[in-house]
Design a protein around this motif. Structure first.
Motif, PDB file in Angstrom:
ATOM      1  N   UNK A 142       5.002  -6.400  30.025  1.00 44.40           N
ATOM      2  CA  UNK A 142       3.872  -6.656  29.135  1.00 44.40           C
ATOM      3  C   UNK A 142       3.160  -7.925  29.555  1.00 44.40           C
ATOM      4  N   UNK A 143       2.136  -7.771  30.326  1.00 41.22           N
ATOM      5  CA  UNK A 143       1.466  -8.931  30.896  1.00 41.22           C
ATOM      6  C   UNK A 143       0.810  -9.811  29.861  1.00 41.22           C
ATOM      7  N   UNK A 144       0.497  -9.303  28.666  1.00 35.16           N
ATOM      8  CA  UNK A 144      -0.191 -10.109  27.676  1.00 35.16           C
ATOM      9  C   UNK A 144       0.782 -10.874  26.783  1.00 35.16           C
ATOM     10  N   UNK A 145       2.066 -10.770  27.042  1.00 34.40           N
ATOM     11  CA  UNK A 145       3.061 -11.506  26.261  1.00 34.40           C
ATOM     12  C   UNK A 145       3.243 -12.891  26.868  1.00 34.40           C
ATOM     13  N   UNK A 146       3.198 -13.917  26.034  1.00 39.36           N
ATOM     14  CA  UNK A 146       3.352 -15.281  26.535  1.00 39.36           C
ATOM     15  C   UNK A 146       4.723 -15.449  27.167  1.00 39.36           C
ATOM     16  N   UNK A 147       4.761 -16.220  28.272  1.00 41.93           N
ATOM     17  CA  UNK A 147       6.036 -16.446  28.953  1.00 41.93           C
ATOM     18  C   UNK A 147       7.058 -17.105  28.048  1.00 41.93           C
ATOM     19  N   UNK A 148       6.595 -17.821  27.030  1.00 42.36           N
ATOM     20  CA  UNK A 148       7.525 -18.499  26.130  1.00 42.36           C
ATOM     21  C   UNK A 148       8.374 -17.522  25.333  1.00 42.36           C
ATOM     22  N   UNK A 149       7.984 -16.257  25.311  1.00 46.80           N
ATOM     23  CA  UNK A 149       8.745 -15.250  24.588  1.00 46.80           C
ATOM     24  C   UNK A 149       9.428 -14.269  25.535  1.00 46.80           C
ATOM     25  N   UNK A 150       9.377 -14.527  26.831  1.00 48.87           N
ATOM     26  CA  UNK A 150       9.953 -13.599  27.802  1.00 48.87           C
ATOM     27  C   UNK A 150      11.357 -14.022  28.216  1.00 48.87           C
ATOM     28  N   UNK A 151      12.296 -13.105  28.071  1.00 56.54           N
ATOM     29  CA  UNK A 151      13.657 -13.286  28.556  1.00 56.54           C
ATOM     30  C   UNK A 151      13.904 -12.240  29.631  1.00 56.54           C
ATOM     31  N   UNK A 152      14.639 -12.614  30.667  1.00 54.77           N
ATOM     32  CA  UNK A 152      15.013 -11.663  31.712  1.00 54.77           C
ATOM     33  C   UNK A 152      16.531 -11.656  31.842  1.00 54.77           C
ATOM     34  N   UNK A 153      17.103 -10.458  31.857  1.00 50.14           N
ATOM     35  CA  UNK A 153      18.535 -10.278  32.077  1.00 50.14           C
ATOM     36  C   UNK A 153      18.740  -9.732  33.484  1.00 50.14           C
ATOM     37  N   UNK A 154      19.535 -10.430  34.287  1.00 52.40           N
ATOM     38  CA  UNK A 154      19.897  -9.958  35.629  1.00 52.40           C
ATOM     39  C   UNK A 154      21.416  -9.812  35.667  1.00 52.40           C
TER      40      UNK A 154
END
Length: 331
Positions: A36-48
């Motif tokens: 979701x490109x319009x979501x602010x990075x401050x709310x983005x979590x990535x699980x690897x």
């Protein structure tokens, strides 16, 4: 850990990007809501996690996704095709130009993954370790995993109960040198086994996390160690391979096999008598706690540096009562 299969350095950034997709199937390597490109990075979590399409990590992802959604964050999951530091490095390096607010990661090597994870941290991401850890304890805000040493001890105690007053040798099958979780399980098992003089370890053998190598190690052990009474397999791939080796040698049920984890194939093997016990983790709980700690770090709330998750010894006699600990194949 508990981990999955061979090495193949492939992919590049296109492979990493391809691993992010919509969650319908719940497969690791797919995400809950897409990119979701319009979501602010401050709310983005990535699980690897360690590898895609493995029930342990699918269960972890399910727990993490549900918790992220509840807390108002977006979590996407990117996973290597194999449990391999080179493949995981490619995925982590690809985050350099657009780092997430927090990276939840299962380091596939406790030293080799230091540089790429540190690079993401240097670009502003909070680092949360889930399942496995780096040797360098200064990188992560929090580490969530089962107490793998205790899990190994529980496996030895369970095997001792299965053997009873019998005597004999025990083989320990580990995965890949440098994997923090399985190394701790093997050590805990060996330490506890010393308290049972009727049982003696014939040592730890590495399988490179390949079921066929685990099978061949068991075949060799059956030939060289006539008094073999037990095998401890430190994760699902070694367990599946060990069961194959016992089956090929006509020793199913005659040599006690204690496996780690509770994947669908392991649970099926327990029901069939191929395993005599499983040590189940709670990967969904690890994912949930990982998100909780990531959000706490991002919101300036107290963070716990070390957190554990429950472990459960399951035998055929009590497996139905403990079915809630069986791992998922989809969310």
């Amino acid at each position: 850990m508990k981990l999955s299969k061979t090495f193949l350095v492939a992919g590049t950034l296109a492979t990493s990007a391809a691993l992010v997709a919509a969650c319908g199937s719940g497969q690791v390597g797919q995400s809950g809501s897409g990119d979701s490109g319009d979501t602010a990075n401050s709310k983005k979590l990535v699980l690897v996690p360690g590898v895609q399409a493995e029930p342990f990590y699918i269960s972890m992802q399910c727990g993490a996704q549900a918790e992220a959604k509840k807390l108002g964050y977006e979590l996407t999951t990117q996973a290597p095709q194999k449990f391999d530091a080179a493949m995981q490095t490619t995925i982590v390096n690809a985050m350099g130009s657009n780092p997430p607010a927090a990276l939840l990661v299962t380091p596939t090597d406790d030293q080799a993954m230091l540089a790429p994870i540190q690079q993401v941290k240097n670009r502003g991401s909070k680092i949360i370790e889930v399942d496995t850890t780096l040797k360098d304890t200064s990188v992560a805000e929090s580490s969530i995993s089962s107490d793998n040493t205790e899990g190994g001890k529980l496996a030895a105690q369970t095997l001792a109960k299965l053997v009873g007053s019998g005597k004999g040798s025990v083989l320990i099958l580990d995965t890949i040198a440098g994997t923090s979780t399985t190394a701790a399980r093997a050590k805990g098992f060996e330490d506890e086994l010393k308290k049972h003089p009727n049982l003696k370890s014939v040592g730890i053998q590495f399988t490179q996390n390949e079921p066929d190598q685990a099978a061949s190690k068991v075949t060799a052990a059956l030939a060289s160690t006539p008094d073999l009474v037990g095998i401890f397999a430190t994760n699902l791939n070694t367990g599946e391979g060990a069961a194959t080796g016992l089956r090929n040698g006509g020793k199913i049920g005659k040599v006690n096999l204690v496996g780690f984890d509770a994947s669908p194939s392991e649970v099926d093997g327990l029901r069939k008598g191929e395993y005599q016990a499983l040590i189940a983790q709670d990967p969904a709980q690890i994912g949930t706690k990982g998100v909780d700690q990531a959000v706490a770090a991002l919101e300036g709330k107290p963070v716990q540096r070390q957190l554990g998750a429950e472990l459960h010894a399951i035998t055929k006699d009590d497996m139905d009562a403990n079915s809630k600990y069986f791992y998922k194949q989809s969310c």
